[in-house]
Design an enzyme around this catalytic site. Structure first.
Site, PDB file in Angstrom:
ATOM      1  N   PRO A   9       1.287  -1.522   0.264  1.00  0.00           N
ATOM      2  CG  PRO A   9       0.051  -0.958   2.278  1.00  0.00           C
ATOM      3  CD  PRO A   9       0.718  -2.594   1.564  1.00  0.00           C
ATOM      4  CG  ASN A  10      -0.325   4.367   1.399  1.00  0.00           C
ATOM      5  OD1 ASN A  10      -0.920   4.893   0.944  1.00  0.00           O
ATOM      6  ND2 ASN A  10      -0.414   4.314   2.624  1.00  0.00           N
ATOM      7  NE  ARG A  17       1.196  14.352  -1.250  1.00  0.00           N
ATOM      8  CZ  ARG A  17       0.393  13.493  -0.664  1.00  0.00           C
ATOM      9  NH1 ARG A  17      -0.562  12.799  -0.328  1.00  0.00           N
ATOM     10  NH2 ARG A  17      -0.588  14.523  -1.575  1.00  0.00           N
ATOM     11  CE1 TYR A  22       9.279   4.603   3.181  1.00  0.00           C
ATOM     12  CE2 TYR A  22       8.067   6.642   2.602  1.00  0.00           C
ATOM     13  CZ  TYR A  22       8.529   5.536   3.300  1.00  0.00           C
ATOM     14  OH  TYR A  22       7.583   5.364   4.552  1.00  0.00           O
ATOM     15  CG  ASN A  73       8.802  -2.219  -0.113  1.00  0.00           C
ATOM     16  OD1 ASN A  73       8.102  -2.448   1.417  1.00  0.00           O
ATOM     17  ND2 ASN A  73       9.399  -1.108  -0.173  1.00  0.00           N
ATOM     18  CB  ALA A  76       1.592   0.165   5.630  1.00  0.00           C
ATOM     19  CD  GLU A  97      10.690  -7.721   4.932  1.00  0.00           C
ATOM     20  OE1 GLU A  97      10.503  -9.167   5.281  1.00  0.00           O
ATOM     21  OE2 GLU A  97      10.247  -7.454   5.719  1.00  0.00           O
ATOM     22  CG  HIS A  99      10.852  -3.478   3.789  1.00  0.00           C
ATOM     23  ND1 HIS A  99       9.889  -2.760   3.507  1.00  0.00           N
ATOM     24  CD2 HIS A  99      11.492  -4.040   4.885  1.00  0.00           C
ATOM     25  CE1 HIS A  99       9.248  -3.326   4.871  1.00  0.00           C
ATOM     26  NE2 HIS A  99      10.325  -4.558   4.982  1.00  0.00           N
ATOM     27  NE  ARG A 106      11.415   5.619   8.864  1.00  0.00           N
ATOM     28  CZ  ARG A 106       9.911   5.229   7.623  1.00  0.00           C
ATOM     29  NH1 ARG A 106       9.912   4.121   6.488  1.00  0.00           N
ATOM     30  NH2 ARG A 106       8.965   6.049   7.380  1.00  0.00           N
TER      31      ARG A 106
HETATM   32  O1  CA2 Z   1      11.161   1.568   3.425  1.00  0.00           O
HETATM   33  C1  CA2 Z   1      10.194   0.850   3.080  1.00  0.00           C
HETATM   34  O2  CA2 Z   1       9.735   0.494   1.253  1.00  0.00           O
HETATM   35  C2  CA2 Z   1       8.299   0.300   3.861  1.00  0.00           C
HETATM   36  O3  CA2 Z   1       8.099  -0.996   3.052  1.00  0.00           O
HETATM   37  C3  CA2 Z   1       7.303   1.686   3.117  1.00  0.00           C
HETATM   38  C4  CA2 Z   1       6.446   2.059   3.741  1.00  0.00           C
HETATM   39  C5  CA2 Z   1       6.548   1.520   5.594  1.00  0.00           C
HETATM   40  O4  CA2 Z   1       5.563   1.981   5.954  1.00  0.00           O
HETATM   41  C6  CA2 Z   1       7.145   1.178   5.729  1.00  0.00           C
HETATM   42  O5  CA2 Z   1       7.612   0.583   7.067  1.00  0.00           O
HETATM   43  C7  CA2 Z   1       8.823   0.503   5.173  1.00  0.00           C
HETATM   44  C8  CA2 Z   1       4.996   2.904   3.274  1.00  0.00           C
HETATM   45  C9  CA2 Z   1       5.422   3.181   2.225  1.00  0.00           C
HETATM   46  C10 CA2 Z   1       4.575   4.713   1.699  1.00  0.00           C
HETATM   47  O6  CA2 Z   1       5.281   5.045   0.690  1.00  0.00           O
HETATM   48  C11 CA2 Z   1       5.283   6.217   0.372  1.00  0.00           C
HETATM   49  C12 CA2 Z   1       5.390   6.362  -0.989  1.00  0.00           C
HETATM   50  C13 CA2 Z   1       5.304   8.189  -1.279  1.00  0.00           C
HETATM   51  C14 CA2 Z   1       5.040   9.351  -0.299  1.00  0.00           C
HETATM   52  C15 CA2 Z   1       4.689   8.048   0.120  1.00  0.00           C
HETATM   53  C16 CA2 Z   1       4.345   7.502   0.993  1.00  0.00           C
END
Ligand code: CA2
Length: 144
Positions: A9-10, A17, A22, A73, A76, A97, A99, A106
């Site tokens: 997700p996201n 963003r 990221y 990946n 969340a 996996e 990230h 973090r």
């Molecule tokens: O570091 C990573 O790849 C994560 O999997 C990213 C997740 C986070 O919840 C994990 O703890 C670590 C969040 C992905 C959200 O992606 C976004 C991308 C652009 C803007 C906002 C969020």
């Protein structure tokens, strides 16, 4: 060799963003890079992103029979999803996996992964390069 690359997700928001966390690459650019890398490694790369846990579970189940490895990946869902963990364990496909960020640098809640104990390994903190490293690792897994 066929590899399923799953984005949770996201991650569809990548590039738009939080570039300081990221990176600036879009998900489309990451997928294109992986398909290109796959061609060099002799891997057919199949990519899928979803914001819906059940769709990711179904994609994992549907990979049985054609995917030799999964690169995921879970975003969340890493920290919450017994369903994703159970699906990966059930299909028995070697899973790596990934990230983008170093989750261990973090918040504490990001330090726990439901996926890591049933994954072959975890790569984090290298940005989009982590996906490429995971694909190379997948290419070196021996088939059962
Ligand atoms: O570091 C990573 O790849 C994560 O999997 C990213 C997740 C986070 O919840 C994990 O703890 C670590 C969040 C992905 C959200 O992606 C976004 C991308 C652009 C803007 C906002 C969020």
């Amino acid at each position: 060799m066929n590899v399923l690359v799953l984005h949770g997700p996201n991650l569809n928001l990548l590039g738009a963003r939080e570039p300081e966390v990221y990176g600036r690459e879009t998900l489309g650019a990451i997928d294109a890079m992986l398909e290109d890398e796959g061609r060099k490694l002799g891997i057919d790369v199949h990519t899928f992103q979803s914001n819906i846990e059940g769709e990711l579970v179904t994609a994992i189940q549907d990979a049985r029979g054609w995917a030799d490895a999964i690169v995921i990946n879970p975003a969340a869902y890493t920290h919450t999803s017994v369903a994703l963990r159970d699906a990966i364990a059930a299909v028995g496909i070697p899973t790596i996996e990934v990230h983008l960020s170093n989750v261990y640098a973090r918040e504490l809640f990001r330090h726990h992964s439901y996926i890591a104990p049933i994954a072959v390994g975890q790569i984090c903190g290298f940005g989009a390069e982590g996906y490429r490293l995971a694909l190379i690792a997948a290419s070196r897994l021996t088939k059962p």
